[in-house]
Design a protein around this motif. Structure first.
Motif, short mmCIF file in Angstrom:
data_model
loop_
_atom_site.label_atom_id
_atom_site.label_comp_id
_atom_site.label_asym_id
_atom_site.label_seq_id
_atom_site.Cartn_x
_atom_site.Cartn_y
_atom_site.Cartn_z
N VAL A 138 5.28 3.56 -4.20
CA VAL A 138 4.26 3.51 -5.25
C VAL A 138 4.98 3.76 -6.57
O VAL A 138 5.75 4.72 -6.68
CB VAL A 138 3.16 4.57 -5.04
CG1 VAL A 138 2.08 4.41 -6.10
CG2 VAL A 138 2.55 4.45 -3.65
N ASP A 177 -0.85 8.01 -4.97
CA ASP A 177 -0.94 7.27 -6.23
C ASP A 177 -0.20 8.05 -7.28
O ASP A 177 -0.08 9.29 -7.19
CB ASP A 177 -2.39 7.04 -6.65
CG ASP A 177 -2.50 5.99 -7.75
OD1 ASP A 177 -1.62 5.11 -7.81
OD2 ASP A 177 -3.45 6.03 -8.55
N ASP A 218 -8.42 5.97 0.22
CA ASP A 218 -7.58 5.64 -0.92
C ASP A 218 -7.90 6.60 -2.06
O ASP A 218 -8.98 7.21 -2.10
CB ASP A 218 -7.82 4.20 -1.37
CG ASP A 218 -6.68 3.64 -2.21
OD1 ASP A 218 -5.65 4.34 -2.35
OD2 ASP A 218 -6.82 2.52 -2.74
N ALA A 220 -7.03 7.21 -6.56
CA ALA A 220 -6.57 6.57 -7.80
C ALA A 220 -6.52 7.60 -8.92
O ALA A 220 -7.44 8.42 -9.06
CB ALA A 220 -7.49 5.42 -8.19
N LYS A 269 -8.89 1.64 -7.65
CA LYS A 269 -7.85 1.73 -8.67
C LYS A 269 -8.46 1.80 -10.06
O LYS A 269 -9.43 1.09 -10.35
CB LYS A 269 -6.93 0.50 -8.58
CG LYS A 269 -5.70 0.56 -9.47
CD LYS A 269 -4.71 1.62 -8.98
CE LYS A 269 -3.45 1.65 -9.84
NZ LYS A 269 -2.50 2.69 -9.38
N ASN A 311 -5.18 -3.45 -8.86
CA ASN A 311 -4.17 -2.75 -9.65
C ASN A 311 -4.70 -2.49 -11.06
O ASN A 311 -5.89 -2.65 -11.32
CB ASN A 311 -2.85 -3.53 -9.67
CG ASN A 311 -3.00 -4.93 -10.22
OD1 ASN A 311 -3.64 -5.15 -11.25
ND2 ASN A 311 -2.44 -5.92 -9.52
#
Length: 409
Positions: A138, A177, A218, A220, A269, A311
């Protein structure tokens, strides 16, 4: 007494200094006083600069290493840090569990045997040969992060060398992240809950741990590292429900807690505009930095997400319905910028600015979401990984080499 000496040191005198007879010339009193004042100001600035340097060295003492000095002086010719035009001649050893990333205009490849960072000419900048079981990369503007997926180890690199590494004892890492500010976060297992998010500062200090009983898919961080989004799910009454939790990193409680009923979360994201994009198996959603919804795109029952790239520029999502495929692009403002049907199935997809790259079985298509123009390049390699450099160039990463593709040439 002390003030008199200090005054004398700064040359603050009522009378001019004696001048040797042979050097005597007419003296202008006004310019003499101006000269003395500039001399005093110069000395004060020297003192301020010295104090500033000493304080900076004390605050950032962890950066004063042999490696950093070595690379600083060896880089005087701008050989390492100059931006790469075409990454074409990079050849590396085939490895298991390979993953690729762009970082600082350079090309990084990680495998079981370690991590390597190359310049365009193929010059090896970093060669970390410490073995890692299942590496994932990452990157941000400041650091490159490699972690062992389902393992306990992670490492941080700058453009020159490894700057930090750690092993999370008895915990497993499931995701990560990293913000442009240098702050980063890891999804880990937890001894008291199902999952946790470990938040680190840009100086590699563990600042906070957020724990959740839901399964975190996930996370972000926004560019400044001041906001954190956690994407998770739970199963209730035989139904899967997604949860989006948004919090400020200096607070413990979320300022937004959003439920998506019947959804399996996939990716989230923050874009460069500060908006959050969330992709689920049955829909696409976007929110402002404060948690207000911008876009709500639930699919029909027979539709599902098959590919997505999310992204800082936005998101490109391929959804399937029967034998047909459709492309949806979300811009950094969180709104739909393009929708179209795909003639052939896509194998991978990537978005950069206004360009969307679609890898099919025999060709790679570039679509401009502003002009709607399309162009394509024939290419067939089932194992190639598409890695975007900019809106006109991408890298096709194979097991032992890289091919540079420029759609504007």
């Amino acid at each position: 007494m002390f003030l008199d000496k200090l005054k004398g040191y700064f040359r603050l005198r009522d009378a001019p200094e004696p001048i040797k007879p042979e050097y005597k010339s007419p003296r202008n009193e006004y310019y003499g006083r101006v000269s003395e004042r500039f001399s005093t100001a110069q000395m004060i600035l020297y003192v301020v600069l010295t104090v500033f340097v000493l304080i900076s060295l004390m605050i950032n003492s962890e950066w004063i290493t042999y490696e950093n000095f070595y690379y600083f002086f060896s880089d005087m010719g701008d050989y390492i840090t100059a931006p790469d035009s075409e990454i074409e001649d990079v050849i590396y050893t085939s490895d298991r569990k390979q993953t690729f990333s762009m970082y600082g205009g350079k090309f990084a490849v990680a495998g079981n045997s370690g991590m390597r960072l190359y310049t365009a000419s193929g010059r090896l900048i970093i060669n970390d040969e410490d073995e890692i079981a299942n590496p994932m990369l990452v990157s941000s503007d400041r650091y490159l992060l490699m972690y062992d997926h389902n393992g306990t180890e992670f490492r941080i690199y700058n453009i020159f060398t490894e700057v930090f590494s750690d092993n999370i004892d008895k915990l497993s890492i499931y995701g990560a992240d990293i913000a442009d500010s240098g702050d980063f976060a890891l999804i880990t297992s937890s001894t008291s809950n199902n999952f946790a998010v470990n938040l680190y500062s840009d100086k590699f200090k563990l600042e906070k741990i957020f724990k959740k009983n839901d399964y975190i898919v996930d996370i972000a961080l926004d560019n400044s590292g001041s906001r954190l989004a956690m994407l998770s799910y739970c199963v209730e009454g035989g139904q899967m429900n997604a949860n989006i939790s948004m919090t400020r990193t200096n607070r413990d409680e979320p300022y937004a807690d959003i439920e998506l009923t019947g959804a399996m979360p996939l990716y989230c994201k923050f874009t460069d505009a500060g908006n959050l994009i969330v992709v689920c198996d049955n829909g696409i959603y976007s929110f402002t930095s404060n948690g207000s919804q911008i876009t709500d795109l639930p699919y029909e029952k027979n539709m599902t997400t098959v590919l997505a790239d999310v992204n800082s520029d936005g998101a490109a999502v391929v959804r399937k319905s029967g034998d047909s495929y459709a492309l949806i692009v979300i811009g950094e403002n969180g709104r739909v910028t393009h929708e179209s049907e795909l003639d052939v199935p896509a194998e991978s997809i990537a978005v950069c600015g206004s360009s969307v790259f679609i890898d099919t079985d025999e060709k790679i298509i570039r679509l401009n979401t502003l002009t709607k123009a399309e162009n394509e390049i024939s290419f067939s390699h089932p194992d190639a990984v598409m890695l975007v450099k900019n809106e006109s160039e991408l890298l096709l990463c194979m097991s032992t080499k890289v091919r540079n593709i420029n759609f504007d040439k």
